[in-house]
Design an enzyme around this catalytic site. Structure first.
Site, PDB file in Angstrom:
ATOM      1  N   GLU A  45       0.791  -1.243   0.000  1.00  0.00           N
ATOM      2  CA  GLU A  45       0.000   0.000   0.000  1.00  0.00           C
ATOM      3  C   GLU A  45       0.825   1.297   0.000  1.00  0.00           C
ATOM      4  OE1 GLU A  45      -2.764  -0.299   3.269  1.00  0.00           O
ATOM      5  OE2 GLU A  45      -3.794  -2.001   2.403  1.00  0.00           O
ATOM      6  N   GLU A  97      -6.298 -10.597  -1.431  1.00  0.00           N
ATOM      7  CA  GLU A  97      -7.139 -10.360  -0.245  1.00  0.00           C
ATOM      8  C   GLU A  97      -8.604 -10.227  -0.609  1.00  0.00           C
ATOM      9  OE1 GLU A  97      -5.695  -7.172   2.221  1.00  0.00           O
ATOM     10  OE2 GLU A  97      -3.603  -7.580   1.738  1.00  0.00           O
TER      11      GLU A  97
HETATM   12  C1  XIL Z   1      -6.217  -6.323   8.374  1.00  0.00           C
HETATM   13  C2  XIL Z   1      -6.555  -7.511   9.258  1.00  0.00           C
HETATM   14  O1  XIL Z   1      -7.444  -8.353   8.580  1.00  0.00           O
HETATM   15  C3  XIL Z   1      -7.148  -7.036  10.560  1.00  0.00           C
HETATM   16  O2  XIL Z   1      -7.344  -8.128  11.447  1.00  0.00           O
HETATM   17  C4  XIL Z   1      -6.229  -6.007  11.210  1.00  0.00           C
HETATM   18  O3  XIL Z   1      -6.868  -5.491  12.365  1.00  0.00           O
HETATM   19  C5  XIL Z   1      -5.930  -4.877  10.252  1.00  0.00           C
HETATM   20  O4  XIL Z   1      -5.374  -5.415   9.048  1.00  0.00           O
HETATM   21  N1  XIL Z   1      -5.077  -4.665   3.699  1.00  0.00           N
HETATM   22  C6  XIL Z   1      -4.030  -5.445   4.133  1.00  0.00           C
HETATM   23  C7  XIL Z   1      -4.235  -6.330   5.307  1.00  0.00           C
HETATM   24  O5  XIL Z   1      -2.993  -5.498   3.475  1.00  0.00           O
HETATM   25  O6  XIL Z   1      -3.047  -6.509   6.037  1.00  0.00           O
HETATM   26  C8  XIL Z   1      -5.325  -5.828   6.205  1.00  0.00           C
HETATM   27  O7  XIL Z   1      -5.547  -6.798   7.225  1.00  0.00           O
HETATM   28  C9  XIL Z   1      -6.584  -5.569   5.408  1.00  0.00           C
HETATM   29  C10 XIL Z   1      -6.339  -4.503   4.372  1.00  0.00           C
END
Ligand code: XIL
Length: 382
Positions: A164, A288
């Site tokens: 990101e 994701e």
């Molecule tokens: C999220 C997790 O799912 C949560 O449990 C945590 O509180 C915050 O992070 N993008 C990403 C992930 O790259 O690492 C994130 O994961 C969701 C958004």
């Protein structure tokens, strides 16, 4: 039901000769799939992954083992989890999870080495609260990456090295973003240089691991162009980047407000990003994916929140159709997509239900009882 599978394959090969195989029925392709697992159905296309947390890899292990061919640790390998106190690495949870994955034949994605979130304070600030210097930050970053990637050497197939780094308008994420949780101290202290440096360091620690740049909202044209430009620049500088991860947190129904990011969430826009990145010779992973039931930006009040029992059938169907449409596109691009990961295993454990609002979401392929949903059937039946 593994015992039925040999008969099934015979039916598929010799439908007319074998009695009991009704190959001409319109749903002939559907019934066999009902007996298949997700990873079997997608074996010829790409790995199908799920993210797991320190509990769900145990509580949801039957689903993980049966249906998925890859696993990502949801939080267990983030900076603050592995090195919350400077110099003290805590690998136990991540080791247990990665060992579980490997013992069960799942490929492993490491997530994430360098991100602006879930980092400990000592990384960016001295004990007097003043920011560390650029040299100090880069040296702390190198130490972290080297220790972590060496520790997991040979046990992690793909690393999200940088996560990101780009904003929605295509600019770099900096320390001056409005919201605190959007600010990047990496950029603020080290400038863009931290990105290339992170990849070089990870590559030196495990030359065989595939190294990924991972980001979200790739369907926004300005973002996908900026990510493409960043990747192209890195490759031109011989930075060891091997792949790009597209997060794909999407909604069942995109917003009709043209200013909301989700209005651009189309299959076509995401496909464009995939093909653009692949044109650089990079491997593409969907890293994701989940499909929220809620419309982005819509002013829901508490009484509108769904419970599992109150989700309208029509919305379940829409979610299934949305999954089907994206997976159809993924299959069409399976020559460039090597892995598709869901951000969770079942609806009883999803980050989208974690927010303070108390709003539960149901964005995955299996319900809270770990049963396959319409969305599951929709991506199995093709
Ligand atoms: C999220 C997790 O799912 C949560 O449990 C945590 O509180 C915050 O992070 N993008 C990403 C992930 O790259 O690492 C994130 O994961 C969701 C958004």
């Amino acid at each position: 039901m593994p015992s039925l599978r040999p008969l099934l394959s015979l039916c598929l090969l010799f439908p007319v000769i074998l009695t009991g195989c009704n190959a001409s029925a319109p749903n002939a392709a559907e019934s066999p799939n009902a007996l298949m697992t997700l990873k079997e159905r997608y074996a010829d296309f790409f790995l199908v992954g799920a993210t797991a947390d320190l509990e769900s890899y145990i509580t949801h292990s039957p689903l993980l083992k049966n249906h998925f061919s890859s696993m990502t640790t949801e939080n267990a390998m983030k900076f603050e989890q592995l090195q919350n106190i400077e110099g003290e690495f805590t690998f136990e949870t991540a080791d247990n999870m990665i060992n579980f994955a490997r013992e069960n034949g799942l490929s492993t994605r490491g997530h994430a080495l360098v991100w602006h979130r879930q980092t400990p304070d000592w990384l960016f600030n001295n004990s007097d609260g003043k920011p560390v210097s650029k040299d100090e930050l880069l040296s702390k970053m190198r130490a972290h990456i080297t220790t972590v990637v060496s520790h997991f050497k040979g046990r992690i197939e793909a690393w999200d090295v940088v996560n990101e780094a780009i904003m929605d308008d295509g600019t770099m994420r900096t320390h001056t973003e409005e919201a605190d949780d959007q600010k990047s101290a990496w950029y603020g202290i080290a400038g863009e240089e931290y990105i290339a440096e992170a990849f070089h360091t990870a590559h030196a620690a495990d030359p065989k691991a595939k190294l990924f740049y991972n980001d979200y909202y790739n369907y926004i044209p300005a973002r996908q162009q900026a990510i493409f430009n960043l990747l192209q620049t890195l490759l031109n500088q011989d930075v060891p980047v091997h792949g790009v991860g597209l997060q794909a947190h999407i909604n069942t129904i995109p917003s009709n407000d043209p200013n909301h990011q989700s209005s651009q969430q189309s299959v076509k826009n995401l496909e464009k990003a995939i093909q653009l990145y692949a044109s650089l010779g990079l491997e593409v992973h969907i890293t994701e994916m989940d499909v929220s039931l809620y419309i982005g930006g819509f002013p829901y009040t508490e009484k509108d929140y769904y419970t599992e029992a109150s989700i309208p059938e029509s919305l379940k169907l829409k979610q299934a159709e949305r999954y089907a449409a994206f997976f159809e596109m993924f299959r069409r691009n399976s020559d460039i997509i090597a892995s598709v990961t869901l951000w969770g295993i079942a609806d009883d454990n999803t980050w989208l239900s974690e927010f303070d609002s108390g709003r539960a979401d149901f964005p995955l392929l299996f319900d809270t009882q770990h049963q396959p949903k319409k969305a599951f059937d929709a991506i199995m039946n093709f």
